[in-house]
Design a protein around this motif. Sequence first.
Motif, PDB file in Angstrom:
ATOM      1  N   LEU A  35     -66.087  86.604  57.384  1.00  0.00           N
ATOM      2  CA  LEU A  35     -65.326  86.704  58.632  1.00  0.00           C
ATOM      3  C   LEU A  35     -64.317  87.856  58.567  1.00  0.00           C
ATOM      4  CD1 LEU A  35     -64.694  85.586  61.403  1.00  0.00           C
ATOM      5  CD2 LEU A  35     -63.149  83.937  60.352  1.00  0.00           C
ATOM      6  N   VAL A  36     -63.664  88.024  57.402  1.00  0.00           N
ATOM      7  CA  VAL A  36     -62.693  89.123  57.253  1.00  0.00           C
ATOM      8  C   VAL A  36     -63.377  90.474  57.442  1.00  0.00           C
ATOM      9  CG1 VAL A  36     -61.204  90.298  55.589  1.00  0.00           C
ATOM     10  CG2 VAL A  36     -61.101  87.826  55.796  1.00  0.00           C
ATOM     11  N   PHE A  37     -64.539  90.631  56.832  1.00  0.00           N
ATOM     12  CA  PHE A  37     -65.219  91.919  56.936  1.00  0.00           C
ATOM     13  C   PHE A  37     -65.877  92.102  58.296  1.00  0.00           C
ATOM     14  CE2 PHE A  37     -64.604  92.006  52.412  1.00  0.00           C
ATOM     15  CZ  PHE A  37     -64.454  93.360  52.155  1.00  0.00           C
ATOM     16  N   ALA A  38     -66.164  90.999  59.014  1.00  0.00           N
ATOM     17  CA  ALA A  38     -66.659  91.128  60.388  1.00  0.00           C
ATOM     18  C   ALA A  38     -65.580  91.726  61.285  1.00  0.00           C
ATOM     19  CB  ALA A  38     -67.094  89.760  60.915  1.00  0.00           C
ATOM     20  N   MET A  50     -65.370  95.632  62.960  1.00  0.00           N
ATOM     21  CA  MET A  50     -65.130  95.932  64.372  1.00  0.00           C
ATOM     22  C   MET A  50     -64.124  97.080  64.508  1.00  0.00           C
ATOM     23  SD  MET A  50     -63.229  93.582  67.197  1.00  0.00           S
ATOM     24  CE  MET A  50     -61.689  93.932  66.414  1.00  0.00           C
ATOM     25  N   LYS A  51     -63.091  97.064  63.668  1.00  0.00           N
ATOM     26  CA  LYS A  51     -62.068  98.102  63.727  1.00  0.00           C
ATOM     27  C   LYS A  51     -61.746  98.548  62.306  1.00  0.00           C
ATOM     28  CE  LYS A  51     -57.657  99.184  65.948  1.00  0.00           C
ATOM     29  NZ  LYS A  51     -56.531  98.643  66.721  1.00  0.00           N
ATOM     30  N   PRO A  52     -62.549  99.466  61.756  1.00  0.00           N
ATOM     31  CA  PRO A  52     -62.358  99.876  60.353  1.00  0.00           C
ATOM     32  C   PRO A  52     -60.999 100.530  60.141  1.00  0.00           C
ATOM     33  CG  PRO A  52     -64.475 100.630  61.222  1.00  0.00           C
ATOM     34  CD  PRO A  52     -63.686 100.137  62.396  1.00  0.00           C
ATOM     35  N   PHE A  69     -57.775 102.209  54.748  1.00  0.00           N
ATOM     36  CA  PHE A  69     -57.189 101.711  53.511  1.00  0.00           C
ATOM     37  C   PHE A  69     -57.051 100.202  53.594  1.00  0.00           C
ATOM     38  CE2 PHE A  69     -53.489 100.724  50.856  1.00  0.00           C
ATOM     39  CZ  PHE A  69     -53.871 101.322  49.671  1.00  0.00           C
ATOM     40  N   CYS A  70     -57.428  99.452  52.522  1.00  0.00           N
ATOM     41  CA  CYS A  70     -57.401  97.984  52.558  1.00  0.00           C
ATOM     42  C   CYS A  70     -57.099  97.453  51.169  1.00  0.00           C
ATOM     43  CB  CYS A  70     -58.748  97.448  53.059  1.00  0.00           C
ATOM     44  SG  CYS A  70     -58.764  95.654  53.256  1.00  0.00           S
ATOM     45  N   VAL A  71     -56.195  96.433  51.083  1.00  0.00           N
ATOM     46  CA  VAL A  71     -55.833  95.786  49.821  1.00  0.00           C
ATOM     47  C   VAL A  71     -56.360  94.354  49.842  1.00  0.00           C
ATOM     48  CG1 VAL A  71     -53.955  95.073  48.303  1.00  0.00           C
ATOM     49  CG2 VAL A  71     -53.754  97.181  49.605  1.00  0.00           C
ATOM     50  N   LEU A  72     -57.113  93.966  48.799  1.00  0.00           N
ATOM     51  CA  LEU A  72     -57.683  92.621  48.685  1.00  0.00           C
ATOM     52  C   LEU A  72     -57.086  91.967  47.447  1.00  0.00           C
ATOM     53  CD1 LEU A  72     -61.434  93.457  49.428  1.00  0.00           C
ATOM     54  CD2 LEU A  72     -59.710  92.687  51.050  1.00  0.00           C
ATOM     55  N   SER A  92     -67.421 100.663  50.816  1.00  0.00           N
ATOM     56  CA  SER A  92     -66.326 101.577  50.449  1.00  0.00           C
ATOM     57  C   SER A  92     -66.591 103.015  50.880  1.00  0.00           C
ATOM     58  CB  SER A  92     -66.113 101.524  48.933  1.00  0.00           C
ATOM     59  OG  SER A  92     -67.276 101.972  48.255  1.00  0.00           O
ATOM     60  N   LYS A  93     -67.774 103.302  51.435  1.00  0.00           N
ATOM     61  CA  LYS A  93     -68.037 104.645  51.954  1.00  0.00           C
ATOM     62  C   LYS A  93     -67.150 104.950  53.165  1.00  0.00           C
ATOM     63  CE  LYS A  93     -72.870 104.569  50.378  1.00  0.00           C
ATOM     64  NZ  LYS A  93     -74.278 104.581  50.795  1.00  0.00           N
ATOM     65  N   GLU A  94     -66.751 103.897  53.926  1.00  0.00           N
ATOM     66  CA  GLU A  94     -65.934 104.088  55.125  1.00  0.00           C
ATOM     67  C   GLU A  94     -64.471 103.731  54.900  1.00  0.00           C
ATOM     68  OE1 GLU A  94     -67.676 101.794  58.190  1.00  0.00           O
ATOM     69  OE2 GLU A  94     -69.563 102.882  58.208  1.00  0.00           O
ATOM     70  N   THR A  95     -64.209 102.823  53.960  1.00  0.00           N
ATOM     71  CA  THR A  95     -62.840 102.332  53.740  1.00  0.00           C
ATOM     72  C   THR A  95     -62.537 102.344  52.247  1.00  0.00           C
ATOM     73  OG1 THR A  95     -62.962 100.897  55.678  1.00  0.00           O
ATOM     74  CG2 THR A  95     -61.271 100.369  54.052  1.00  0.00           C
TER      75      THR A  95
END
Length: 819
Positions: free
Chosen positions: A742-745, A749-751, A754-757, A780-783
């Motif tokens: 769900l998080v990646f869905a 939708m709106k890439p 930068f993202c911290v998990l 990770s190619k986009e983010t």
Amino acid sequence: MSIVNEECLKVNNNTEEFDKSINDKKSDAIQNMKNTSDINNQINSHTSMIESLKSRINGLKKEIGLRESKIEGINSEINSLESNVKVLTSDNEEYKKTYNEALINLNSLSGKRDNLSNKKNSQYENLKTKEARLNTLIHMENSLEGYNKGVKAILKNKCDKVKVFGTVSNVITVPTGLETAIEVALSSSIQNIIVDNEKTAQEMINYLKNENIGRATFLPLSTIKGRKVNFSSELSQINGFVGFASKLIKYDEMFNNVISFLLGRIIICTNLKVGTEIAKKTGYTFKLVTLDGDVINAGGSYTGGSRNVLNNGIISRKNELADLSEKVKIDKSNYNSISTELDNIENEIKNQNEIVSSSSTKIKEIEFKIKNENNKKDMFASNMKNIVDDIKYLKIEMDKIYSDIDSYNNSIDSNKLKLKDLTELNKNYEEEIQELSEKLLHFKNEKETLINKITNKKVEIAEQNKIIENLNENLMNYKKNKETCSEKINLFNDEIKEKENLILEIKKEIEYTSGSNEKIEKDIESALNTIKESELKKENIRKDLEQNENKMKDVDESLNLMINSIHKLEITKSKIESEIDFNINKLWEDYEITIPQASKYKKDIKSYSELSKKANDLKSKIKGLGNVNVNAIEEYKEVTERYNFLTKQREDLKKAESDLLKVIETINLTMRNQFNEKFNIIRKNFNEVFKELFGGGYADLKLEGNDVLNDGIDIIVQPPGKKLQSLSLLSGGEKGLSAIALVFAILKMKPTPFCVLDEIEAALDDANVNRFSNFLKRYSKETQFIVITHRKGSMAAAEALYGVTMEEKGVSKVLSLKL
């Protein structure tokens, strides 16, 4: 048998000795061959190494030449980059200067804007307050507030400015500060209606009578004569003398007689002290009115105190209305000019912001370019240093290669000599092994013959041992059967003895029972008779007890009746005494008389209830009259004014409420449309990501109701091989992986760049961690992802690892690793 064994043992020992000798010789020969092979390999290896090293020397010479040419190109590039950095630095200083000037202007304009905004808000509040007061005054003026009923009717229906000119207050203009004095001076005359002649006055009076709408006083211009006043010029010299009322106001010349008639003999002064001085000098022949509204009447009487006049405020209201109208116009003009100035400043701020933004962008671009140029310069310098180091190392390597070639040549010569010696030694080993092998073959043949003899003897012995074992086994079985039969015989004997003893006991019991039966029957009959007699006695006693209880019950009932009668009489007595005390107290509190005094007024009463009702009616009527309010008119004016103001405010609030509701509805509609659009995209993405993470299955999001802004959302998932079910029914790992989907869905939708998990895969097993890691690597190619984790699968998929450890308490250390 023992002789054969001895011979066999002797042959074995001889065979083993020859085997050992042959093996030793073979081992020596093999080792010799191995040494020979090693030396040949070394010679070949050294020869090939020499050829390889010569080839390497040629390659190194070419590489050194290429690197020296690269150094020349790098020096040219560094010089070009340094000139570019100088130009960019100069441009950057210019943009920074423009940026700082725009910031200074922006701060100055922001301060002006804030001041003007506060001034505008304050001006707006004052304007609205004055407009509300102005509207209230206009309404009061239009509705003729403060005029009598009859005057209102004439002014509304008959005032044509030809025959009926209006009230006195309509035709005069009073300077500011004299309103109270003129209102007091005119008193009720302020509502007198000026008409052209007495005929018009009669018509108006008849109109009021016919319509039954009140009374009014009329001043015909044809009959009213002015009052001429002769006064000493000394009066005007008195400090505090303001003037005659008729001279202080403005009016049309045609109303001169009326105004002179009403105000010609009234003097206006500042206060009572001055008025008293003027009255004494004029012999109390004039009416004097102070600015505060106190009066010295002709003849010497004084009137003053707080004002509560019916017509108070008509002239003041008129002046206030004119003054307020002018102030509202000025305030509106000031408000508009402030708004215009504020708009100009906002535009200027916008322009300065654009300059700041563009300058900031240019500065960042130039700094980025300078940084890139410096990075390139550093890179070239680093490359040149590396090339110089490479040339140095290549030359060192060439020297070492020459040394290695000499060493290899010496080693080859030495190995060739060793090889010759090993070849001769190998021939000697082969001859010795051949001789020992022939002797070993002879001993092996003897050994085989002896082994066959031993085998035949062992077969005969084994057959005899088998027969003996069978006989011993049969003997043991016979012994076991004998022991079992003896145990069974003993058990049967014990059982027979027990049965015999039981038969004897039964016989004895039968003999004893037949002798005592008769005695038992007699005892039972005697006991039955005794029981019957006891029951008869019991019945008699019970009947006597019932009779006594009935008598006691009758006595108790009589006693209770007497006690209740006494109690009721005592209550009645107390009630009467309380009523007597209450009436005595009420007689004293209400009328302040005692019983003996009241007996003088004693009368016979036919119906107490009628008199009580009549008294209550009179009290209710008196109470209904309430308190007399002498300030009702003034309070009514204030309440009316307040009511009109609040009504206006209420209408403004209703309008604002309506506008806000429309805005809210528009926002809600936009939010619903955007939510539905994005929700459908997330549903599609959720299903796709879920299938990718789980390797199949189905996932969906459903709203709980029709209100998209307030209802909840159900998460429905179906992992591969399972039925469709709610998220709450899944295992912990499945829930975690579904939440990740769900998080990646949403992220899909709106890439974001930068993202911290933070330990997002903590609840997953190793297989799902690997699947998640592979998915994250593809995504990770986009983010760009920073993952905080303790799982090996996630670490293995990362491009770089950063570990934080605490070797000493309170001191953290960071370790990094590029993968």
